[in-house]
Design a protein around this motif. Structure first.
Motif, PDB file in Angstrom:
ATOM      1  N   LEU A  69      -0.426   1.688 -10.433  1.00 51.26           N
ATOM      2  CA  LEU A  69       0.363   0.496 -10.157  1.00 51.26           C
ATOM      3  C   LEU A  69      -0.589  -0.528  -9.545  1.00 51.26           C
ATOM      4  O   LEU A  69      -1.016  -0.365  -8.406  1.00 51.26           O
ATOM      5  CB  LEU A  69       1.500   0.829  -9.178  1.00 51.26           C
ATOM      6  N   PRO A  70      -0.961  -1.550 -10.315  1.00 48.10           N
ATOM      7  CA  PRO A  70      -1.906  -2.523  -9.788  1.00 48.10           C
ATOM      8  C   PRO A  70      -1.402  -3.140  -8.479  1.00 48.10           C
ATOM      9  O   PRO A  70      -0.206  -3.333  -8.288  1.00 48.10           O
ATOM     10  CB  PRO A  70      -1.994  -3.586 -10.890  1.00 48.10           C
ATOM     11  N   TYR A  71      -2.343  -3.460  -7.603  1.00 47.47           N
ATOM     12  CA  TYR A  71      -1.981  -4.033  -6.306  1.00 47.47           C
ATOM     13  C   TYR A  71      -1.142  -5.292  -6.475  1.00 47.47           C
ATOM     14  O   TYR A  71      -0.140  -5.480  -5.785  1.00 47.47           O
ATOM     15  CB  TYR A  71      -3.255  -4.351  -5.502  1.00 47.47           C
ATOM     16  N   GLU A  72      -1.537  -6.151  -7.406  1.00 46.06           N
ATOM     17  CA  GLU A  72      -0.826  -7.413  -7.611  1.00 46.06           C
ATOM     18  C   GLU A  72       0.628  -7.172  -8.015  1.00 46.06           C
ATOM     19  O   GLU A  72       1.543  -7.855  -7.540  1.00 46.06           O
ATOM     20  CB  GLU A  72      -1.547  -8.245  -8.675  1.00 46.06           C
ATOM     21  N   VAL A  73       0.866  -6.202  -8.893  1.00 47.22           N
ATOM     22  CA  VAL A  73       2.226  -5.890  -9.334  1.00 47.22           C
ATOM     23  C   VAL A  73       3.032  -5.319  -8.167  1.00 47.22           C
ATOM     24  O   VAL A  73       4.183  -5.702  -7.952  1.00 47.22           O
ATOM     25  CB  VAL A  73       2.202  -4.909 -10.527  1.00 47.22           C
ATOM     26  N   ALA A  74       2.436  -4.416  -7.408  1.00 51.08           N
ATOM     27  CA  ALA A  74       3.125  -3.841  -6.250  1.00 51.08           C
ATOM     28  C   ALA A  74       3.461  -4.929  -5.235  1.00 51.08           C
ATOM     29  O   ALA A  74       4.551  -4.947  -4.664  1.00 51.08           O
ATOM     30  CB  ALA A  74       2.271  -2.745  -5.620  1.00 51.08           C
ATOM     31  N   TRP A  75       2.521  -5.849  -5.012  1.00 51.11           N
ATOM     32  CA  TRP A  75       2.757  -6.936  -4.072  1.00 51.11           C
ATOM     33  C   TRP A  75       3.926  -7.806  -4.548  1.00 51.11           C
ATOM     34  O   TRP A  75       4.779  -8.202  -3.745  1.00 51.11           O
ATOM     35  CB  TRP A  75       1.494  -7.772  -3.920  1.00 51.11           C
ATOM     36  N   CYS A  76       3.963  -8.096  -5.836  1.00 55.75           N
ATOM     37  CA  CYS A  76       5.059  -8.897  -6.385  1.00 55.75           C
ATOM     38  C   CYS A  76       6.402  -8.182  -6.227  1.00 55.75           C
ATOM     39  O   CYS A  76       7.413  -8.806  -5.904  1.00 55.75           O
ATOM     40  CB  CYS A  76       4.800  -9.215  -7.858  1.00 55.75           C
ATOM     41  N   LEU A  77       6.423  -6.868  -6.430  1.00 52.98           N
ATOM     42  CA  LEU A  77       7.656  -6.096  -6.237  1.00 52.98           C
ATOM     43  C   LEU A  77       8.140  -6.167  -4.790  1.00 52.98           C
ATOM     44  O   LEU A  77       9.332  -6.324  -4.525  1.00 52.98           O
ATOM     45  CB  LEU A  77       7.441  -4.632  -6.639  1.00 52.98           C
ATOM     46  N   VAL A  78       7.217  -6.042  -3.862  1.00 51.13           N
ATOM     47  CA  VAL A  78       7.564  -6.115  -2.442  1.00 51.13           C
ATOM     48  C   VAL A  78       8.110  -7.505  -2.114  1.00 51.13           C
ATOM     49  O   VAL A  78       9.098  -7.636  -1.388  1.00 51.13           O
ATOM     50  CB  VAL A  78       6.350  -5.759  -1.558  1.00 51.13           C
ATOM     51  N   ARG A 113       0.832  -1.214   0.000  1.00 53.40           N
ATOM     52  CA  ARG A 113       0.000   0.000   0.000  1.00 53.40           C
ATOM     53  C   ARG A 113       0.859   1.255   0.000  1.00 53.40           C
ATOM     54  O   ARG A 113       0.556   2.235  -0.677  1.00 53.40           O
ATOM     55  CB  ARG A 113      -0.938  -0.010   1.200  1.00 53.40           C
ATOM     56  N   ARG A 114       1.929   1.231   0.763  1.00 47.95           N
ATOM     57  CA  ARG A 114       2.829   2.383   0.808  1.00 47.95           C
ATOM     58  C   ARG A 114       3.508   2.616  -0.545  1.00 47.95           C
ATOM     59  O   ARG A 114       3.623   3.752  -1.005  1.00 47.95           O
ATOM     60  CB  ARG A 114       3.875   2.169   1.909  1.00 47.95           C
ATOM     61  N   LEU A 154       6.948  -8.883 -14.903  1.00 43.85           N
ATOM     62  CA  LEU A 154       6.198  -7.688 -14.485  1.00 43.85           C
ATOM     63  C   LEU A 154       6.397  -6.548 -15.471  1.00 43.85           C
ATOM     64  O   LEU A 154       7.462  -6.401 -16.063  1.00 43.85           O
ATOM     65  CB  LEU A 154       6.662  -7.235 -13.098  1.00 43.85           C
ATOM     66  N   HIS A 155       5.377  -5.738 -15.629  1.00 44.69           N
ATOM     67  CA  HIS A 155       5.429  -4.534 -16.461  1.00 44.69           C
ATOM     68  C   HIS A 155       5.233  -3.338 -15.531  1.00 44.69           C
ATOM     69  O   HIS A 155       4.189  -3.217 -14.891  1.00 44.69           O
ATOM     70  CB  HIS A 155       4.341  -4.565 -17.536  1.00 44.69           C
ATOM     71  N   ILE A 156       6.233  -2.447 -15.468  1.00 46.47           N
ATOM     72  CA  ILE A 156       6.208  -1.347 -14.508  1.00 46.47           C
ATOM     73  C   ILE A 156       6.577  -0.045 -15.208  1.00 46.47           C
ATOM     74  O   ILE A 156       7.433  -0.025 -16.085  1.00 46.47           O
ATOM     75  CB  ILE A 156       7.222  -1.616 -13.384  1.00 46.47           C
ATOM     76  N   THR A 157       5.934   1.037 -14.786  1.00 49.02           N
ATOM     77  CA  THR A 157       6.285   2.360 -15.276  1.00 49.02           C
ATOM     78  C   THR A 157       7.087   3.077 -14.195  1.00 49.02           C
ATOM     79  O   THR A 157       6.605   3.282 -13.089  1.00 49.02           O
ATOM     80  CB  THR A 157       5.024   3.179 -15.618  1.00 49.02           C
ATOM     81  N   TYR A 217       7.480 -17.982  -6.936  1.00 52.88           N
ATOM     82  CA  TYR A 217       6.150 -17.658  -6.422  1.00 52.88           C
ATOM     83  C   TYR A 217       5.569 -16.451  -7.159  1.00 52.88           C
ATOM     84  O   TYR A 217       4.409 -16.446  -7.557  1.00 52.88           O
ATOM     85  CB  TYR A 217       6.258 -17.398  -4.921  1.00 52.88           C
ATOM     86  N   VAL A 218       6.400 -15.442  -7.391  1.00 48.85           N
ATOM     87  CA  VAL A 218       5.961 -14.237  -8.109  1.00 48.85           C
ATOM     88  C   VAL A 218       5.615 -14.586  -9.550  1.00 48.85           C
ATOM     89  O   VAL A 218       4.613 -14.109 -10.082  1.00 48.85           O
ATOM     90  CB  VAL A 218       7.051 -13.140  -8.040  1.00 48.85           C
ATOM     91  N   ARG A 219       6.422 -15.409 -10.183  1.00 52.59           N
ATOM     92  CA  ARG A 219       6.144 -15.784 -11.576  1.00 52.59           C
ATOM     93  C   ARG A 219       4.807 -16.507 -11.700  1.00 52.59           C
ATOM     94  O   ARG A 219       4.088 -16.319 -12.677  1.00 52.59           O
ATOM     95  CB  ARG A 219       7.275 -16.636 -12.140  1.00 52.59           C
ATOM     96  N   GLN A 220       4.453 -17.319 -10.704  1.00 51.52           N
ATOM     97  CA  GLN A 220       3.146 -17.973 -10.718  1.00 51.52           C
ATOM     98  C   GLN A 220       2.037 -16.935 -10.640  1.00 51.52           C
ATOM     99  O   GLN A 220       1.017 -17.049 -11.316  1.00 51.52           O
ATOM    100  CB  GLN A 220       3.010 -18.933  -9.543  1.00 51.52           C
ATOM    101  N   ARG A 221       2.230 -15.925  -9.810  1.00 50.23           N
ATOM    102  CA  ARG A 221       1.194 -14.902  -9.642  1.00 50.23           C
ATOM    103  C   ARG A 221       1.081 -14.000 -10.855  1.00 50.23           C
ATOM    104  O   ARG A 221       0.005 -13.496 -11.148  1.00 50.23           O
ATOM    105  CB  ARG A 221       1.458 -14.080  -8.388  1.00 50.23           C
ATOM    106  N   THR A 222       2.164 -13.769 -11.572  1.00 53.97           N
ATOM    107  CA  THR A 222       2.120 -12.873 -12.730  1.00 53.97           C
ATOM    108  C   THR A 222       1.455 -13.520 -13.938  1.00 53.97           C
ATOM    109  O   THR A 222       1.112 -12.825 -14.884  1.00 53.97           O
ATOM    110  CB  THR A 222       3.525 -12.382 -13.128  1.00 53.97           C
ATOM    111  N   ARG A 223       1.268 -14.810 -13.922  1.00 58.70           N
ATOM    112  CA  ARG A 223       0.577 -15.468 -15.045  1.00 58.70           C
ATOM    113  C   ARG A 223      -0.845 -14.949 -15.205  1.00 58.70           C
ATOM    114  O   ARG A 223      -1.384 -14.929 -16.295  1.00 58.70           O
ATOM    115  CB  ARG A 223       0.546 -16.971 -14.835  1.00 58.70           C
TER     116      ARG A 223
END
Length: 138
Positions: free
Chosen positions: A32-41, A22-23, A110-113, A52-58
């Motif tokens: 920044l979608p929550y899922e992408v931010a969570w994966c970055l964290v 959230r921060r 992940l795709h990030i700006t 684990y992140v790669r599974q979630r990014t599918r």
């Protein structure tokens, strides 16, 4: 003493990761979608979370993975002022403060700006420093 399973360990970390997610979303300011931010964290916490992140990014919308930089001139003055204040205080972008290298972001799918920096500010983001200007060659 019995060791915690990986699932239990992640569950115990969940409140901390949610707070950091959230921060990150609030400070980044861009969509920044929550899922992408969570994966970055998760990646910032431990590189071993990559599978684990790669599974979630599918399940994320299919955009080419990697980091793109927005355009400073296209930002409204309020956002420019907010970013200048952040950069003055922290000297780095929120993504750079997180410490996840661009290569790991691409590897995770992940795709990030990333923030474009003001023209008068030297490159302070690792992502920005590694990129060449359109007229430069190697």
């Amino acid at each position: 003493m019995r060791q915690l399973s990986l699932t239990t360990f992640r569950w115990l970390l969940a409140p901390r990761w949610q707070w950091r997610t959230r921060r990150l979303r609030a400070t980044h300011g861009l969509p920044l979608p929550y899922e992408v931010a969570w994966c970055l964290v998760a990646l910032a916490d431990d590189v071993d979370n990559l599978p684990y992140v790669r599974q979630r990014t599918r399940s994320l919308p299919s955009e080419p993975p990697g980091v793109v930089i927005d355009v400073w001139a296209q930002l409204d003055p309020t956002e420019q002022q907010r970013r200048r204040a952040w950069l003055t205080r922290h000297r780095r972008t929120p993504l750079h403060l997180l410490g996840v290298p661009e290569e790991l972001i691409e590897l995770a799918g992940l795709h990030i700006t990333e923030w474009a920096l003001p023209p008068d500010v030297p490159s302070i983001s690792l992502v920005v420093q590694r990129r060449t200007s359109p007229g430069e060659t190697d």
